[in-house]
Design a protein around this motif. Structure first.
Motif, mmCIF file in Angstrom:
data_model
loop_
_atom_site.group_PDB
_atom_site.id
_atom_site.type_symbol
_atom_site.label_atom_id
_atom_site.label_comp_id
_atom_site.label_asym_id
_atom_site.label_seq_id
_atom_site.Cartn_x
_atom_site.Cartn_y
_atom_site.Cartn_z
ATOM 1 N N UNK A 23 -9.872 -2.654 9.281
ATOM 2 C CA UNK A 23 -8.778 -3.513 8.822
ATOM 3 C C UNK A 23 -7.593 -3.487 9.772
ATOM 4 N N UNK A 24 -7.568 -2.489 10.667
ATOM 5 C CA UNK A 24 -6.430 -2.362 11.572
ATOM 6 C C UNK A 24 -5.204 -1.806 10.878
ATOM 7 N N UNK A 25 -5.428 -0.913 9.911
ATOM 8 C CA UNK A 25 -4.306 -0.242 9.230
ATOM 9 C C UNK A 25 -4.559 1.265 9.269
ATOM 10 N N UNK A 26 -3.589 2.034 8.771
ATOM 11 C CA UNK A 26 -3.754 3.484 8.754
ATOM 12 C C UNK A 26 -4.637 3.919 7.575
ATOM 13 N N UNK A 28 -3.854 6.203 5.571
ATOM 14 C CA UNK A 28 -2.931 6.366 4.441
ATOM 15 C C UNK A 28 -2.795 5.063 3.649
ATOM 16 N N UNK A 29 -2.829 3.938 4.367
ATOM 17 C CA UNK A 29 -2.714 2.636 3.685
ATOM 18 C C UNK A 29 -3.899 2.417 2.757
ATOM 19 N N UNK A 32 -3.596 4.691 -0.226
ATOM 20 C CA UNK A 32 -2.548 4.257 -1.163
ATOM 21 C C UNK A 32 -3.001 3.039 -1.968
ATOM 22 N N UNK A 37 -1.241 3.182 -5.545
ATOM 23 C CA UNK A 37 0.162 3.491 -5.229
ATOM 24 C C UNK A 37 0.809 2.384 -4.415
ATOM 25 N N UNK A 38 -0.006 1.479 -3.906
ATOM 26 C CA UNK A 38 0.536 0.381 -3.106
ATOM 27 C C UNK A 38 -0.325 -0.858 -3.301
ATOM 28 N N UNK A 39 0.333 -1.967 -3.622
ATOM 29 C CA UNK A 39 -0.367 -3.250 -3.704
ATOM 30 C C UNK A 39 -0.241 -3.948 -2.359
ATOM 31 N N UNK A 40 -1.360 -4.300 -1.738
ATOM 32 C CA UNK A 40 -1.269 -4.905 -0.398
ATOM 33 C C UNK A 40 -0.652 -6.297 -0.460
ATOM 34 N N UNK A 41 -0.142 -6.739 0.677
ATOM 35 C CA UNK A 41 0.364 -8.110 0.778
ATOM 36 C C UNK A 41 -0.813 -9.075 0.642
ATOM 37 N N UNK A 44 -3.085 -9.100 3.763
ATOM 38 C CA UNK A 44 -3.976 -7.930 3.858
ATOM 39 C C UNK A 44 -5.059 -7.996 2.784
ATOM 40 N N UNK A 47 -7.673 -10.172 4.036
ATOM 41 C CA UNK A 47 -8.463 -9.525 5.088
ATOM 42 C C UNK A 47 -9.483 -8.575 4.467
#
Lengths: 63, 156
Positions: A23-26, A28-29, A32, A37-41, A44, A47
Motif C-alpha cells: 500500500x506504500x504506508x507504514x 503502524x498505519x 491502526x 484506531x484509525x479510519x483511513x482516508x 487510501x 487503494x
C-alpha cells in the motif's frame, strides 16, 4: 468504522508489513486501521479495496 | 490429485505510493534536523566564545547573535517540510497531533509565565526557551499518540 482487513490479509497469507509495503504506508498505519484506531482516508480506503480486488463496502462497514 | 486451494484474488502493488517515497520524506527530515542541530551547536559555541569575551561588534555581532536562533528555526522548518512531504497519512496525522499538543503547551505556559513575570512573581526567561518547551511538548505528544493510537508518531 469496522473493517475486515485482518481477515482478508490472513486469507492471503500477508503480514502487516507486507500489506503496508504494497500500500506504500507504514506497518503502524495498517495496524491502526485493523484495530479500529484509525479510519483511513477515502483515497487510501479505495487503494485497499483495489489491492484486495473487492468493493469498498465489502471491506469497510459503519459501526 | 488433491484440489488446489484457491488463493483469494489480489491485485498488484500501488506503485504510485511506493514505500520508498514514504521513507524518503523521513530520511530528508532526519538529515535536515541533524544539519540544523549541528549548525546550532557550532554557532552557539562561536557566539558564546566570541560575544561573551567582547571580541565582536557591529554587523559581526548581529550575525553571531542571529545564527543560533536561525539554526533552531531551521529545525522547526525541517519538521514543517516533513509534515508537508510525509505521504503516510496516519503518521502525518499523528505528527500534527503532536505539534498541536506542543503548541498548546507552549502557548499556555507563555501566557501564564508572561503575566507572572509582569507582576514580578517569577524571573525573566529568554524567549528561546519556548522553542525548547515546544520540542518537549512534541515529545509529550508522542506519548499521547502512543496511548491514543498505539503509535509513537514522530519521536525525533
Amino acid at each position: 468504522m469496522k473493517n475486515r482487513i485482518k481477515v482478508l490479509r490472513a486469507e492471503r497469507d500477508l503480514s502487516q508489513a507486507a500489506l503496508a509495503e504494497r500500500l506504500g504506508v507504514s506497518r503502524q498505519s495498517v495496524n491502526a486501521i485493523e484495530t479500529g484506531k484509525y479510519d483511513p482516508s477515502l483515497p487510501l480506503a479505495f487503494r485497499i479495496a483495489a489491492l484486495f480486488a473487492l468493493p469498498i463496502e465489502e471491506i469497510f462497514q459503519p459501526d | 490429485m488433491p484440489p488446489v486451494a484457491m488463493q483469494p484474488e489480489m491485485v498488484g502493488d500501488c506503485p504510485e505510493f511506493a514505500t520508498e517515497q514514504v521513507r524518503a520524506a523521513r530520511r530528508r527530515y532526519v538529515r535536515r534536523l541533524a544539519a540544523s542541530m549541528a549548525l546550532y551547536l557550532v554557532t552557539l559555541f562561536a557566539a558564546e566564545t566570541l560575544v561573551k569575551t567582547g571580541q565582536t561588534s557591529g554587523l559581526f555581532l548581529w550575525a553571531l547573535a542571529l545564527l543560533p536562533g536561525l539554526a533552531i528555526a531551521a529545525a522547526v522548518g525541517a519538521l514543517g517540510f516533513y509534515i508537508a512531504a510525509e505521504r503516510d497519512e496516519f503518521i502525518r496525522m499523528l505528527t500534527i497531533h503532536q505539534a498541536l499538543i506542543a503548541t498548546g503547551l507552549t502557548l499556555g505556559v507563555a501566557a501564564v509565565w508572561g503575566f507572572l513575570e509582569t507582576y514580578g512573581l517569577v524571573p525573566h526567561i529568554a524567549a528561546y526557551w519556548l522553542v525548547f518547551l515546544w520540542f518537549l511538548g512534541f515529545a509529550i505528544g508522542a506519548v499521547v499518540t502512543r496511548v491514543t493510537h498505539g503509535s509513537w508518531g514522530t519521536i525525533w
